[in-house]
Scaffold this motif. Structure first.
Motif, PDB file in Angstrom:
ATOM      1  N   ARG A   7     -19.913 -33.196  21.727  1.00 13.18           N
ATOM      2  CA  ARG A   7     -19.315 -34.335  22.262  1.00 13.18           C
ATOM      3  C   ARG A   7     -20.301 -35.199  23.049  1.00 13.18           C
ATOM      4  O   ARG A   7     -19.845 -36.704  23.447  1.00 13.18           O
ATOM      5  CB  ARG A   7     -17.949 -34.109  23.012  1.00 13.18           C
ATOM      6  CG  ARG A   7     -17.142 -33.474  22.541  1.00 13.18           C
ATOM      7  CD  ARG A   7     -15.867 -33.285  23.378  1.00 13.18           C
ATOM      8  NE  ARG A   7     -14.921 -32.217  22.528  1.00 13.18           N
ATOM      9  CZ  ARG A   7     -13.597 -31.992  23.148  1.00 13.18           C
ATOM     10  NH1 ARG A   7     -13.427 -32.243  24.571  1.00 13.18           N
ATOM     11  NH2 ARG A   7     -12.892 -31.012  22.514  1.00 13.18           N
ATOM     12  N   MET A   8     -21.354 -34.772  23.341  1.00 12.99           N
ATOM     13  CA  MET A   8     -22.539 -35.661  24.125  1.00 12.99           C
ATOM     14  C   MET A   8     -23.506 -36.079  23.229  1.00 12.99           C
ATOM     15  O   MET A   8     -23.928 -35.298  22.499  1.00 12.99           O
ATOM     16  CB  MET A   8     -22.834 -35.033  25.299  1.00 12.99           C
ATOM     17  CG  MET A   8     -21.827 -34.739  26.349  1.00 12.99           C
ATOM     18  SD  MET A   8     -22.418 -33.718  27.890  1.00 12.99           S
ATOM     19  CE  MET A   8     -23.507 -35.437  28.481  1.00 12.99           C
ATOM     20  N   SER A  41     -25.091 -47.465  32.956  1.00  8.34           N
ATOM     21  CA  SER A  41     -25.473 -46.639  34.092  1.00  8.34           C
ATOM     22  C   SER A  41     -24.589 -45.781  34.367  1.00  8.34           C
ATOM     23  O   SER A  41     -23.299 -46.076  34.751  1.00  8.34           O
ATOM     24  CB  SER A  41     -26.019 -47.682  35.284  1.00  8.34           C
ATOM     25  OG  SER A  41     -27.239 -48.439  35.156  1.00  8.34           O
ATOM     26  N   GLY A  42     -25.048 -44.591  34.775  1.00  6.10           N
ATOM     27  CA  GLY A  42     -24.071 -43.518  35.104  1.00  6.10           C
ATOM     28  C   GLY A  42     -23.744 -42.756  33.616  1.00  6.10           C
ATOM     29  O   GLY A  42     -23.250 -41.682  33.946  1.00  6.10           O
ATOM     30  N   ASP A  43     -23.673 -42.906  32.724  1.00  6.57           N
ATOM     31  CA  ASP A  43     -23.230 -42.534  31.477  1.00  6.57           C
ATOM     32  C   ASP A  43     -24.340 -41.171  31.385  1.00  6.57           C
ATOM     33  O   ASP A  43     -25.469 -41.270  31.592  1.00  6.57           O
ATOM     34  CB  ASP A  43     -23.322 -43.064  30.093  1.00  6.57           C
ATOM     35  CG  ASP A  43     -22.135 -44.315  30.257  1.00  6.57           C
ATOM     36  OD1 ASP A  43     -21.062 -44.239  31.022  1.00  6.57           O
ATOM     37  OD2 ASP A  43     -22.169 -45.053  29.373  1.00  6.57           O
ATOM     38  N   ARG A  44     -23.745 -40.259  30.758  1.00  5.94           N
ATOM     39  CA  ARG A  44     -24.450 -38.477  30.517  1.00  5.94           C
ATOM     40  C   ARG A  44     -24.927 -38.501  29.325  1.00  5.94           C
ATOM     41  O   ARG A  44     -24.173 -38.871  28.360  1.00  5.94           O
ATOM     42  CB  ARG A  44     -23.706 -37.787  31.324  1.00  5.94           C
ATOM     43  CG  ARG A  44     -23.517 -37.921  32.837  1.00  5.94           C
ATOM     44  CD  ARG A  44     -23.020 -36.780  33.593  1.00  5.94           C
ATOM     45  NE  ARG A  44     -23.281 -36.610  35.021  1.00  5.94           N
ATOM     46  CZ  ARG A  44     -22.492 -35.710  35.818  1.00  5.94           C
ATOM     47  NH1 ARG A  44     -21.829 -34.896  35.049  1.00  5.94           N
ATOM     48  NH2 ARG A  44     -23.101 -35.712  36.960  1.00  5.94           N
ATOM     49  N   GLU A  54     -32.568 -27.422  27.438  1.00  4.79           N
ATOM     50  CA  GLU A  54     -31.656 -28.759  27.299  1.00  4.79           C
ATOM     51  C   GLU A  54     -31.231 -28.957  28.749  1.00  4.79           C
ATOM     52  O   GLU A  54     -30.673 -28.097  29.504  1.00  4.79           O
ATOM     53  CB  GLU A  54     -30.526 -28.335  26.299  1.00  4.79           C
ATOM     54  CG  GLU A  54     -29.493 -29.643  26.176  1.00  4.79           C
ATOM     55  CD  GLU A  54     -28.482 -29.249  25.395  1.00  4.79           C
ATOM     56  OE1 GLU A  54     -28.264 -29.610  23.848  1.00  4.79           O
ATOM     57  OE2 GLU A  54     -27.515 -28.530  25.696  1.00  4.79           O
ATOM     58  N   TRP A  55     -31.027 -30.374  28.944  1.00  2.97           N
ATOM     59  CA  TRP A  55     -30.715 -30.792  30.272  1.00  2.97           C
ATOM     60  C   TRP A  55     -29.639 -31.791  30.127  1.00  2.97           C
ATOM     61  O   TRP A  55     -29.788 -32.613  29.157  1.00  2.97           O
ATOM     62  CB  TRP A  55     -31.970 -31.330  30.785  1.00  2.97           C
ATOM     63  CG  TRP A  55     -33.207 -30.347  31.277  1.00  2.97           C
ATOM     64  CD1 TRP A  55     -34.064 -29.697  30.397  1.00  2.97           C
ATOM     65  CD2 TRP A  55     -33.240 -29.877  32.713  1.00  2.97           C
ATOM     66  NE1 TRP A  55     -34.869 -28.969  31.230  1.00  2.97           N
ATOM     67  CE2 TRP A  55     -34.385 -28.975  32.671  1.00  2.97           C
ATOM     68  CE3 TRP A  55     -32.606 -30.110  33.743  1.00  2.97           C
ATOM     69  CZ2 TRP A  55     -34.844 -28.317  33.477  1.00  2.97           C
ATOM     70  CZ3 TRP A  55     -33.351 -29.505  35.034  1.00  2.97           C
ATOM     71  CH2 TRP A  55     -34.227 -28.706  34.948  1.00  2.97           C
ATOM     72  N   LEU A  56     -28.836 -31.803  31.100  1.00  4.40           N
ATOM     73  CA  LEU A  56     -27.942 -32.812  31.248  1.00  4.40           C
ATOM     74  C   LEU A  56     -28.685 -34.081  32.193  1.00  4.40           C
ATOM     75  O   LEU A  56     -29.271 -33.720  33.233  1.00  4.40           O
ATOM     76  CB  LEU A  56     -26.707 -32.240  32.187  1.00  4.40           C
ATOM     77  CG  LEU A  56     -25.632 -33.352  32.591  1.00  4.40           C
ATOM     78  CD1 LEU A  56     -24.954 -33.884  31.337  1.00  4.40           C
ATOM     79  CD2 LEU A  56     -24.570 -32.885  33.341  1.00  4.40           C
ATOM     80  N   ALA A  57     -28.316 -35.190  31.647  1.00  2.00           N
ATOM     81  CA  ALA A  57     -29.071 -36.422  32.537  1.00  2.00           C
ATOM     82  C   ALA A  57     -28.073 -37.589  32.380  1.00  2.00           C
ATOM     83  O   ALA A  57     -27.210 -37.663  31.502  1.00  2.00           O
ATOM     84  CB  ALA A  57     -30.619 -36.740  31.722  1.00  2.00           C
ATOM     85  N   SER A  58     -28.221 -38.460  33.189  1.00  2.00           N
ATOM     86  CA  SER A  58     -27.648 -39.580  33.562  1.00  2.00           C
ATOM     87  C   SER A  58     -28.507 -40.745  33.319  1.00  2.00           C
ATOM     88  O   SER A  58     -29.764 -40.758  33.472  1.00  2.00           O
ATOM     89  CB  SER A  58     -27.088 -39.699  34.719  1.00  2.00           C
ATOM     90  OG  SER A  58     -27.923 -39.763  35.895  1.00  2.00           O
TER      91      SER A  58
END
Length: 249
Positions: A7-8, A41-44, A54-58
């Protein structure tokens, strides 16, 4: 390994990935994220580079042409790809694009073009192939990015096999094989380094078939009773190999 969060949005980066890193997106990436996807800004998003997991990022958006990617936490560890090389006679561009994408989805670790007697295309756009590899990885949650190799003539590939690929079994899709059942051809093979070779749409020549069959590291494999197009054969053979000897087991 846990599955990717589909979903991302996923994005391939070439930089080193580590907690707390802030990476400047290039112009094409910034345009895609900000102007095409209309992210703010702020969306991931999820990012990967084929080496650091794999990394989560904003996002930190700076106008319509620039943004930074701030890494927060690792979501998946880096894994080694299934040790399967996909060797193929180059195709015309549209079918080559499709074949490359599907080979990536099916878990090929390396894409290796091979020039045969009936190969119709001898000049390849390797940058375009790499772009298709990355796009498929982004869309399908792949963490281990396959490599793209320079094309080699079939004879040169086989002559140097024991040096460049010692211990790797080569399965070649032989439309002249008497059996129609690929499972019989794979029975008794131990799991280990493999390569799969699919010929051009005109098939291998009789000389090439005989040459391949003489090699001790080669095993012919049929793909059923129907004649398949080369790009369809890629999906078919990699499905069977993954189910019997790969990471589907």
């Amino acid at each position: 390994m846990p599955r990717s969060n589909f979903r991302m949005q996923r994005l391939f980066l070439r930089q080193i990935l580590a907690e707390g890193a802030r990476i400047e997106a290039d112009r094409a990436q910034a345009n895609y994220l900000v102007n095409v996807l209309r992210m703010a800004s702020g969306d991931r998003i999820l990012v990967f580079n084929g080496r650091d997991g794999e990394w989560l990022a904003s996002l930190e958006v700076e106008g319509r042409r620039a943004c930074r990617i701030a890494l927060e936490e690792k979501t998946r560890e880096q894994v080694a790809p299934t040790d399967i090389d996909y060797l193929f006679a180059p195709l015309k561009q549209a079918r080559l694009d499709y074949m490359v994408q599907k080979a990536v989805e099916m878990g090929a670790a390396r894409l290796r073009p091979v020039l045969t007697q009936h190969t119709q295309v001898t000049r390849l756009n390797l940058e375009r192939m790499e772009a298709n590899v990355i796009e498929a990885c982004e869309q399908c949650g792949v963490v281990a990015v396959p490599s793209v190799h320079e094309p080699l003539p079939l004879a040169r590939l086989i002559e140097g096999w024991d040096v460049t690929d010692p211990g790797r079994l080569l399965l070649f899709c032989d439309e002249g094989e008497e059996s129609q059942n690929p499972l019989q051809a794979l029975s008794g093979i131990e799991r280990g380094p493999l390569a799969v070779l699919v010929g051009p749409e005109g098939g291998f020549s009789q000389e090439e078939r005989a040459y391949l069959r003489r090699q001790p590291f080669v095993r012919p494999i049929p793909l059923g009773p129907r004649v398949l197009r080369a790009d369809t054969a890629a999906v078919a053979v990699l499905s069977v190999v993954q189910a019997v000897l790969g990471d589907w087991v």
